[in-house]
Design an enzyme around this catalytic site. Structure first.
Site, PDB file in Angstrom:
ATOM      1  N   CYS A 170       0.825  -1.214   0.000  1.00 31.14           N
ATOM      2  CA  CYS A 170       0.000   0.000   0.000  1.00 31.14           C
ATOM      3  C   CYS A 170       0.859   1.263   0.000  1.00 31.14           C
ATOM      4  O   CYS A 170       1.714   1.435   0.877  1.00 31.14           O
ATOM      5  CB  CYS A 170      -0.901  -0.014   1.238  1.00 31.14           C
ATOM      6  SG  CYS A 170      -1.806   1.521   1.507  1.00 31.14           S
ATOM      7  N   TYR A 207      -5.439   6.523  -8.871  1.00 30.54           N
ATOM      8  CA  TYR A 207      -6.648   5.771  -8.510  1.00 30.54           C
ATOM      9  C   TYR A 207      -7.870   6.318  -9.249  1.00 30.54           C
ATOM     10  O   TYR A 207      -8.751   5.552  -9.660  1.00 30.54           O
ATOM     11  CB  TYR A 207      -6.872   5.834  -6.994  1.00 30.54           C
ATOM     12  CG  TYR A 207      -5.918   4.967  -6.215  1.00 30.54           C
ATOM     13  CD1 TYR A 207      -6.254   3.675  -5.843  1.00 30.54           C
ATOM     14  CD2 TYR A 207      -4.663   5.446  -5.857  1.00 30.54           C
ATOM     15  CE1 TYR A 207      -5.382   2.879  -5.128  1.00 30.54           C
ATOM     16  CE2 TYR A 207      -3.767   4.662  -5.146  1.00 30.54           C
ATOM     17  CZ  TYR A 207      -4.130   3.373  -4.786  1.00 30.54           C
ATOM     18  OH  TYR A 207      -3.248   2.584  -4.091  1.00 30.54           O
TER      19      TYR A 207
END
Length: 336
Positions: free
Chosen positions: A44, A175
């Site tokens: 992440c 994203y």
């Protein structure tokens, strides 16, 4: 598990747990060495910021770390890397358990990084942006000798301004492109991303670092997106105008940071690729994890030293990574 909603633009759920751990304990959580556990996944980018800052500042002993596996399901990240599939300190199989210990009705994202209060087993905060700033500002008693000043007072306004642009257009921008539910939403995110990358390249043409002449919080935040660019964002998220390795200034800048102790030695490319390609099945339904790219270029000379500056200023590099926190062989370039 679906991340894309047809016909819509991607919006990040930013409802975080915002309690802070402070030197004076003014919010009920005082800084105490060994009391808390930083839960991360090396996959992440938001968690990777905390891993890097913790290492740069030398907080390994004061703030122990739990590393979750690279994949998760609807319920949360799991501790499948640990013997028996449980974190040896918290005694839990899923990070979800620490969120529910705090709030049995918790209905927001089970995200990393998260800092858990070990005595109660409850999550204190998952506010990733604040976590790293507080490592710099509130945990100073436990900083190593020679730790860099990542958020110096005289540069904070500029760092904050750069961080805001990088977050909107780059960190979250990839994203917004990857999880876009319409062609229009994708095109908008794509344009903003590469416009910002071009502006950052212009800035970095004459400056070794984003703000000032040493590494700061701003460099950490940009690095965690750049280091994932060719492995996942270029193809998986369709951010494919160019690879990072085809953008000379940003590629040299990223290599400079990667080769700086505290940055590249925290990066696990295997976890990164497995996470994105196995978890995002609405984007990659076959679950095939790409074999490439070739990682050897991360160790090539970067030539950035000629711009001046020094990564740690008057400070020193961190000590070598502790054996128990070393990225496994084969998950990073040889010698990285």
């Amino acid at each position: 598990m679906n991340y894309v909603t047809a016909g819509t633009a991607y919006t990040r759920d930013s409802r975080y747990l915002t309690d802070r751990i402070t030197a004076d304990g003014r919010e009920g959580f005082p800084v105490e060495a060994g009391r808390y556990r930083l839960v991360v996944s090396r996959a992440c980018p938001w968690a990777s910021r905390a891993v890097i800052v913790r290492r740069l500042l030398g907080l390994e002993d004061a703030l122990p770390m739990a590393v979750a596996g690279p994949t998760h399901d609807e319920r949360s990240w799991t501790f499948d890397l640990d013997p028996g599939g449980r974190d040896p300190v918290l005694g839990i199989e899923r990070l979800q358990e620490a969120y529910f210990a705090r709030d049995p009705g918790y209905d927001r994202g089970i995200t990393v990084p998260a800092i858990v209060d070990v005595p109660t087993g409850k999550v204190v905060t998952n506010d990733f942006a604040r976590i790293t700033l507080d490592m710099s500002l509130e945990w100073t008693e436990h900083h190593r000798e020679g730790a860099p000043e990542l958020y110096p007072p005289d540069l904070r306004a500029e760092i904050d301004a750069v961080n805001a642009e990088v977050y909107q257009d780059v960190n979250n921008g990839v994203y917004r492109a990857g999880f876009a539910g319409s062609q229009e939403a994708y095109a908008s995110a794509y344009e903003r991303l590469f416009t910002r990358l071009d502006l950052l390249a212009d800035r970095l043409t004459t400056s070794r670092y984003l703000v000032g002449d040493t590494i700061t919080e701003a460099d950490v935040r940009l690095f965690t997106t750049l280091v994932r660019f060719d492995s996942v964002y270029h193809g998986h998220f369709k951010c494919n105008r160019q690879k990072l390795s085809e953008m000379p200034v940003l590629w040299a800048y990223a290599r400079d940071l990667f080769q700086t102790p505290g940055f590249g030695d925290t990066v696990d490319f295997d976890h990164i690729k497995r996470h994105y390609h196995l978890v995002h099945r609405d984007i990659n339904p076959t679950g095939i994890v790409p074999a490439g790219p070739d990682l050897s270029g991360w160790l090539a000379p970067h030539g950035r030293s000629s711009l001046g500056g020094s990564p740690f200023g008057r400070g020193t590099p961190p000590e070598p990574v502790a054996p128990e926190e070393t990225v496994p062989a084969g998950h990073t370039p040889q010698g990285g």
